[in-house]
Design an enzyme around this catalytic site. Structure first.
Site, PDB file in Angstrom:
ATOM      1  N   LYS A   1       0.847  -1.213   0.000  1.00 39.87           N
ATOM      2  CA  LYS A   1       0.000   0.000   0.000  1.00 39.87           C
ATOM      3  C   LYS A   1       0.871   1.247   0.000  1.00 39.87           C
ATOM      4  O   LYS A   1       2.045   1.208   0.398  1.00 39.87           O
ATOM      5  CB  LYS A   1      -0.952   0.014   1.195  1.00 39.87           C
TER       6      LYS A   1
ATOM      7  N   ASP B   1      -2.210  -1.098  10.115  1.00 39.44           N
ATOM      8  CA  ASP B   1      -2.538  -1.132   8.681  1.00 39.44           C
ATOM      9  C   ASP B   1      -3.200  -2.444   8.244  1.00 39.44           C
ATOM     10  O   ASP B   1      -3.591  -2.578   7.083  1.00 39.44           O
ATOM     11  CB  ASP B   1      -1.265  -0.950   7.834  1.00 39.44           C
TER      12      ASP B   1
HETATM   13  O1  C5P Z   1       0.399  -0.611  14.570  1.00 37.56           O
HETATM   14  P1  C5P Z   1       1.822  -0.863  14.189  1.00 37.56           P
HETATM   15  O2  C5P Z   1       2.425  -2.011  14.936  1.00 37.56           O
HETATM   16  O3  C5P Z   1       2.037  -0.967  12.707  1.00 37.56           O
HETATM   17  O4  C5P Z   1       2.606   0.442  14.633  1.00 37.56           O
HETATM   18  C1  C5P Z   1       4.006   0.486  14.771  1.00 37.56           C
HETATM   19  C2  C5P Z   1       4.360   1.678  15.640  1.00 37.56           C
HETATM   20  O5  C5P Z   1       4.047   2.899  14.970  1.00 37.56           O
HETATM   21  C3  C5P Z   1       3.580   1.754  16.937  1.00 37.56           C
HETATM   22  O6  C5P Z   1       4.234   1.065  17.961  1.00 37.56           O
HETATM   23  C4  C5P Z   1       3.529   3.237  17.225  1.00 37.56           C
HETATM   24  O7  C5P Z   1       4.736   3.650  17.823  1.00 37.56           O
HETATM   25  C5  C5P Z   1       3.492   3.853  15.845  1.00 37.56           C
HETATM   26  N1  C5P Z   1       2.134   4.229  15.400  1.00 37.56           N
HETATM   27  C6  C5P Z   1       1.497   5.322  15.965  1.00 37.56           C
HETATM   28  N2  C5P Z   1       0.245   5.672  15.539  1.00 37.56           N
HETATM   29  C7  C5P Z   1      -0.386   4.959  14.568  1.00 37.56           C
HETATM   30  C8  C5P Z   1       0.244   3.841  13.978  1.00 37.56           C
HETATM   31  C9  C5P Z   1       1.517   3.504  14.425  1.00 37.56           C
HETATM   32  O8  C5P Z   1       2.063   5.988  16.829  1.00 37.56           O
HETATM   33  N3  C5P Z   1      -1.601   5.333  14.172  1.00 37.56           N
END
Ligand code: C5P
Length: 284
Positions: A9, A134
């Site tokens: 994406k 995501d």
């Molecule tokens: O959700 P995911 O594991 O992909 O996110 C990785 C990191 O990115 C999270 O630990 C967080 O620090 C940050 N993040 C965030 N806000 C979001 C998505 C991700 O702060 N909406």
């Protein structure tokens, strides 16, 4: 054997609306599926879930989101079956292209079918949100407006078909580190909204989409990797109608009117310091 494609994406827009009590950030983002994909193959097994891959960059143990997706499904369903899973990796890793999330989404979808669990798409998306912000979008696919952490989704009219050139230096970036850097910087003066891009999508207007690109994480990532703004300029000079940091980077994507044009732009960018991929948008 069951095979499922896991699509990459990009974010046409990504506006950070604020930091939440849980440490995540509230977003508003127009997300788009690309044709570039990994492939996951599933064979049913008696007890264990095992993962193999053709990539040397991917851990195959409990850190892998595919294994976590399988564990979550087994816990929620009580299913005792195992699976042999093979990942053919084509999406660059730690690139801002949602590769890990795409694999998790494909694992939820594939194993739900392989094991005959019968979970609805809504339920799979709820499971997906636990694995990564995501993942729900990767299950939905196409073009969508994401809010919340990224898990609240509103499908949008499909983007006009376009070519996409991806340029990535030979390093990866940690999303968590990018958000930490974002929090250290002053709040962006004009965190733009997606109005003009959304209008462009509605009218199928390629130029409006290419000129409406915006990513609030760019300033944070560019301050960490000062060579990236130059890469973005090179992509535009090579003929991309618009260019932007992909998600939390470090990939820069460029948009062209057609796949053929994307090939021409890519041929002007060959450089040993970067990887270059040519792909296109996909409607679902
Ligand atoms: O959700 P995911 O594991 O992909 O996110 C990785 C990191 O990115 C999270 O630990 C967080 O620090 C940050 N993040 C965030 N806000 C979001 C998505 C991700 O702060 N909406």
């Amino acid at each position: 054997m069951l095979a499922v494609k896991a699509f990459a994406k990009i974010n046409f827009t990504l506006s950070v609306r604020g930091r939440r009590a849980d440490g995540y950030h509230d977003l508003e983002s127009v997300m788009q599926t690309l044709e570039l994909h990994d492939r996951l193959e599933f064979v049913i097994a008696e007890h264990d879930v095992t993962l193999t891959t053709d990539s040397s960059e991917i851990p195959t143990g409990p850190d892998n989101l595919i294994i976590q997706a399988a564990d979550l499904l087994r816990r929620r369903s009580g299913c005792r079956w195992g699976a042999r899973i093979r990942l053919i990796k084509r999406i660059p890793v730690a690139a801002g292209l949602g590769g890990g999330s795409a694999d998790a989404a494909a694992a939820l979808y594939g194993l739900n079918g392989l094991w005959g669990l019968g979970f609805t798409m809504d339920k799979l998306m709820e499971f997906g949100a636990r694995l990564g912000s995501d993942v729900p979008f990767c299950l939905l696919g196409g073009t969508a407006l994401a809010r919340g952490r990224g898990e609240i989704l509103e499908p949008l009219p499909p983007a006009p078909p376009m070519g996409v050139v991806l340029v990535k230096p030979h390093y990866g970036v940690s999303t968590a580190a990018v958000y930490r850097r974002f929090d250290e910087l002053p709040v962006p003066a004009a965190s733009s909204d997606a109005t003009s891009l959304l209008q462009g999508l509605k009218e199928g207007d390629f130029e409006a989409v290419a000129h409406g690109l915006h990513n609030d994480l760019e300033a944070a990532v560019f301050s960490m990797y000062p060579e990236l703004p130059e890469l973005k300029e090179r992509l535009k000079e090579a003929g991309a109608a618009g260019a932007l940091l992909a998600g939390s980077g470090p990939t820069i994507f460029g948009l062209t009117r057609s796949l053929e044009e994307a090939g021409i732009v890519a041929s002007r960018l060959q450089n040993p310091e970067v990887g270059v991929w040519v792909t296109s948008t996909v409607g679902f």
